[in-house]
Design a protein around this motif. Sequence first.
Motif, PDB file in Angstrom:
ATOM      1  N   THR A   1      10.469  21.083  37.105  1.00 20.56           N
ATOM      2  CA  THR A   1      11.415  21.975  38.019  1.00 20.56           C
ATOM      3  C   THR A   1      12.075  23.182  36.950  1.00 20.56           C
ATOM      4  OG1 THR A   1      13.488  20.423  37.642  1.00 20.56           O
ATOM      5  CG2 THR A   1      12.092  19.827  39.493  1.00 20.56           C
ATOM      6  N   VAL A   2      12.381  24.190  37.596  1.00 18.79           N
ATOM      7  CA  VAL A   2      12.828  25.168  36.935  1.00 18.79           C
ATOM      8  C   VAL A   2      14.017  26.183  37.458  1.00 18.79           C
ATOM      9  CG1 VAL A   2      12.210  27.605  35.666  1.00 18.79           C
ATOM     10  CG2 VAL A   2      10.569  25.623  36.177  1.00 18.79           C
ATOM     11  N   ASP A   3      14.977  26.400  36.734  1.00 19.88           N
ATOM     12  CA  ASP A   3      16.086  27.383  37.200  1.00 19.88           C
ATOM     13  C   ASP A   3      17.258  26.653  37.745  1.00 19.88           C
ATOM     14  OD1 ASP A   3      14.574  29.445  35.952  1.00 19.88           O
ATOM     15  OD2 ASP A   3      13.952  30.044  38.010  1.00 19.88           O
ATOM     16  N   ASN A   4      17.371  25.383  37.737  1.00 17.40           N
ATOM     17  CA  ASN A   4      18.314  24.708  37.986  1.00 17.40           C
ATOM     18  C   ASN A   4      18.785  23.259  37.119  1.00 17.40           C
ATOM     19  OD1 ASN A   4      20.944  23.605  39.160  1.00 17.40           O
ATOM     20  ND2 ASN A   4      20.183  24.024  41.295  1.00 17.40           N
ATOM     21  N   HIS A   5      19.598  23.573  36.115  1.00 14.61           N
ATOM     22  CA  HIS A   5      19.634  22.539  35.174  1.00 14.61           C
ATOM     23  C   HIS A   5      20.614  21.381  35.592  1.00 14.61           C
ATOM     24  CE1 HIS A   5      17.154  24.197  31.847  1.00 14.61           C
ATOM     25  NE2 HIS A   5      17.331  25.183  32.291  1.00 14.61           N
ATOM     26  N   ALA A   6      21.043  21.371  36.778  1.00  6.82           N
ATOM     27  CA  ALA A   6      21.462  20.159  37.262  1.00  6.82           C
ATOM     28  C   ALA A   6      20.595  19.190  37.443  1.00  6.82           C
ATOM     29  CB  ALA A   6      22.286  20.541  38.572  1.00  6.82           C
ATOM     30  N   ASP A   7      19.158  19.570  37.639  1.00 10.41           N
ATOM     31  CA  ASP A   7      18.191  18.651  37.696  1.00 10.41           C
ATOM     32  C   ASP A   7      18.367  17.644  36.677  1.00 10.41           C
ATOM     33  OD1 ASP A   7      17.280  20.169  39.830  1.00 10.41           O
ATOM     34  OD2 ASP A   7      15.654  21.013  39.350  1.00 10.41           O
ATOM     35  N   GLY A   8      18.599  17.810  35.503  1.00  7.17           N
ATOM     36  CA  GLY A   8      18.685  17.276  34.224  1.00  7.17           C
ATOM     37  C   GLY A   8      19.474  15.893  34.294  1.00  7.17           C
ATOM     38  N   PRO A   9      20.806  16.252  34.688  1.00  7.01           N
ATOM     39  CA  PRO A   9      21.892  15.015  34.926  1.00  7.01           C
ATOM     40  C   PRO A   9      21.271  14.434  35.768  1.00  7.01           C
ATOM     41  CG  PRO A   9      23.140  17.162  34.128  1.00  7.01           C
ATOM     42  CD  PRO A   9      21.537  17.327  34.371  1.00  7.01           C
ATOM     43  N   TYR A  10      21.032  14.968  37.093  1.00  5.19           N
ATOM     44  CA  TYR A  10      20.692  14.167  38.239  1.00  5.19           C
ATOM     45  C   TYR A  10      19.649  13.097  38.014  1.00  5.19           C
ATOM     46  CZ  TYR A  10      19.514  13.120  43.203  1.00  5.19           C
ATOM     47  OH  TYR A  10      19.304  12.370  44.280  1.00  5.19           O
ATOM     48  N   MET A  11      18.845  13.785  37.372  1.00  4.32           N
ATOM     49  CA  MET A  11      17.441  12.576  36.994  1.00  4.32           C
ATOM     50  C   MET A  11      17.984  11.560  36.154  1.00  4.32           C
ATOM     51  SD  MET A  11      13.847  13.632  35.078  1.00  4.32           S
ATOM     52  CE  MET A  11      14.773  14.399  33.769  1.00  4.32           C
ATOM     53  N   TYR A  12      18.931  12.035  34.909  1.00  2.00           N
ATOM     54  CA  TYR A  12      19.370  10.814  34.089  1.00  2.00           C
ATOM     55  C   TYR A  12      20.285  10.103  34.748  1.00  2.00           C
ATOM     56  CZ  TYR A  12      22.730   8.849  31.024  1.00  2.00           C
ATOM     57  OH  TYR A  12      23.566   7.877  30.263  1.00  2.00           O
TER      58      TYR A  12
ATOM     59  N   ASN B   1      17.124  20.011  24.744  1.00  3.79           N
ATOM     60  CA  ASN B   1      16.517  21.027  25.846  1.00  3.79           C
ATOM     61  C   ASN B   1      17.766  22.069  25.704  1.00  3.79           C
ATOM     62  OD1 ASN B   1      15.377  22.629  27.539  1.00  3.79           O
ATOM     63  ND2 ASN B   1      15.561  21.066  29.348  1.00  3.79           N
ATOM     64  N   GLY B   2      18.895  21.556  25.901  1.00  2.00           N
ATOM     65  CA  GLY B   2      20.081  22.486  25.891  1.00  2.00           C
ATOM     66  C   GLY B   2      20.529  23.387  27.143  1.00  2.00           C
ATOM     67  N   GLY B   3      19.522  22.907  28.189  1.00  2.00           N
ATOM     68  CA  GLY B   3      20.047  23.823  29.517  1.00  2.00           C
ATOM     69  C   GLY B   3      19.418  25.036  29.693  1.00  2.00           C
ATOM     70  N   ASN B   4      20.079  25.742  30.468  1.00  2.00           N
ATOM     71  CA  ASN B   4      19.782  27.059  30.686  1.00  2.00           C
ATOM     72  C   ASN B   4      19.822  28.080  29.197  1.00  2.00           C
ATOM     73  OD1 ASN B   4      21.040  30.201  31.070  1.00  2.00           O
ATOM     74  ND2 ASN B   4      19.567  29.874  32.688  1.00  2.00           N
ATOM     75  N   ASN B   5      18.899  28.771  29.073  1.00  3.26           N
ATOM     76  CA  ASN B   5      18.816  29.645  27.632  1.00  3.26           C
ATOM     77  C   ASN B   5      18.727  31.076  28.024  1.00  3.26           C
ATOM     78  OD1 ASN B   5      18.871  27.590  25.458  1.00  3.26           O
ATOM     79  ND2 ASN B   5      16.799  26.915  26.443  1.00  3.26           N
ATOM     80  N   SER B   6      19.248  31.467  29.147  1.00  3.09           N
ATOM     81  CA  SER B   6      19.129  33.014  29.380  1.00  3.09           C
ATOM     82  C   SER B   6      19.903  33.778  28.542  1.00  3.09           C
ATOM     83  CB  SER B   6      19.939  33.552  30.663  1.00  3.09           C
ATOM     84  OG  SER B   6      18.996  32.865  31.853  1.00  3.09           O
ATOM     85  N   GLY B   7      19.527  34.611  27.484  1.00  2.00           N
ATOM     86  CA  GLY B   7      19.874  35.332  26.681  1.00  2.00           C
ATOM     87  C   GLY B   7      20.158  34.671  25.279  1.00  2.00           C
ATOM     88  N   SER B   8      19.404  33.490  25.102  1.00  2.00           N
ATOM     89  CA  SER B   8      19.173  33.064  23.894  1.00  2.00           C
ATOM     90  C   SER B   8      17.737  32.573  23.656  1.00  2.00           C
ATOM     91  CB  SER B   8      20.214  31.730  23.590  1.00  2.00           C
ATOM     92  OG  SER B   8      19.836  30.941  24.570  1.00  2.00           O
ATOM     93  N   GLY B   9      17.492  31.335  24.377  1.00  3.57           N
ATOM     94  CA  GLY B   9      15.958  31.023  24.143  1.00  3.57           C
ATOM     95  C   GLY B   9      14.977  31.542  25.426  1.00  3.57           C
ATOM     96  N   ILE B  10      15.397  32.379  26.036  1.00  2.00           N
ATOM     97  CA  ILE B  10      14.531  33.125  26.969  1.00  2.00           C
ATOM     98  C   ILE B  10      15.186  34.403  27.134  1.00  2.00           C
ATOM     99  CG2 ILE B  10      15.413  32.555  29.072  1.00  2.00           C
ATOM    100  CD1 ILE B  10      12.855  32.488  30.342  1.00  2.00           C
TER     101      ILE B  10
END
Length: 403
Positions: free
Chosen positions: A258-269, A290-299
């Motif tokens: 899944t992409v573009d909503n990092h709430a998915d990570g905690p929800y899955m955890y 993973n560090g979550g959303n990387n706009s402006g850093s990892g992407i």
Amino acid sequence: MIGISKLYCGAVEAADALRYNRDSSKLPSHLLQFSADKKPVVVWNMTRRCNLRCVHCYSNSKNIRYADELTTREAMWMIEDLATFACPVILFSGGEPLMRGDLAELAQFAVDHGIRAVISTNGTLISQEKANDFKKVGLSYVGVSLDGIRETHDRFRGVKGAFDMAMRGIRICRDTGIKVGIRFTMNKRNVQDIPAIFDLIEQENIPRICFYHLVYAGRGSKLMEEDLSHEQSRAVLDLIMDRTKRLFARREIKEVLTVDNHADGPYMYLKLLREDPRRAEEVLQLLKMNGGNNSGSGIGCISWDGEVYADQFWRNISFGNVKRQPFSEIWTDTSNELLARLKDKRPFVKGRCAACRWLDICGGNFRARAEAATGDIWAPDPACYLTDKEIEKEKGNILGKEK
């Protein structure tokens, strides 16, 4: 990007990334999201032109010639700089990248300079001849956008027969030995097709599926009211996790993300914490990497005209132009206040984001979505569907631990 198959189904362990010291130049592509250096994956919208007219297009593309696109020579200078800057991946996107005649040449140029080349396409223009060219280049991946099964997809794409043409392109890539997968942007108009999409990847032996949450940008901004409700988002994640788990149980190993909503990570955890606490702790470690959303850093994103953006959706704020200054200099210019803040959003986010115990894991989620919905870049992302209780910090508890 949250790897459901990697995390929920146990396809990846933390040790897999640590084995490479989390160095992006050494990590295999399926582990890049766990790199420590966060060298940016660069999306290059190499053309604005497109042969379709999709309702959720973030670039507002038309089937016309645009005069301001980077030339082949300018693109090569840009790619040389990206290689020197150690960018691990360049994603050739659009518009529709196959409408540029130099796509294969520039992809080859990137590969020759040590950058993995990936294409994001609507799939309708993939011929056997072009697939043969891509095979020679050594493309890492071709992602084909589908918005549902035939009727749904054609309605979204604005062209009758678009689904059949896209499926033809997928089959050609698959049969030519090129890794190919599906990109599916979820919203109220197509969420009912998700089970059929899972059936499709099984029937057609498609190895990868990425489910994108809607980002309010371009023509997609008109779909803000078409975004899934919080309850629907939770139900969709449950469905995606369940269907992925069933695939793995049958040894049908697919890469599901899944992409573009990092709430998915905690929800899955939190779901794993109830089902398999030992695996949950392993997943928590991977989510931290993973560090979550990387706009402006990892992407990052470079547009057809050379403008540099935090990501491919957030196109109203440019940090510079590669026609005038190398991407590497633009990207590391900390005098740009917004770009500097995006590299560590934690001190600047407001409201429930600032108080959330998952901030280090979700990265503050999408600032573009917050700005589109509220006018405030640092407001909470309206697409976060976690409840107040789920994000609440509990005294004396380690991050993620439940009483």
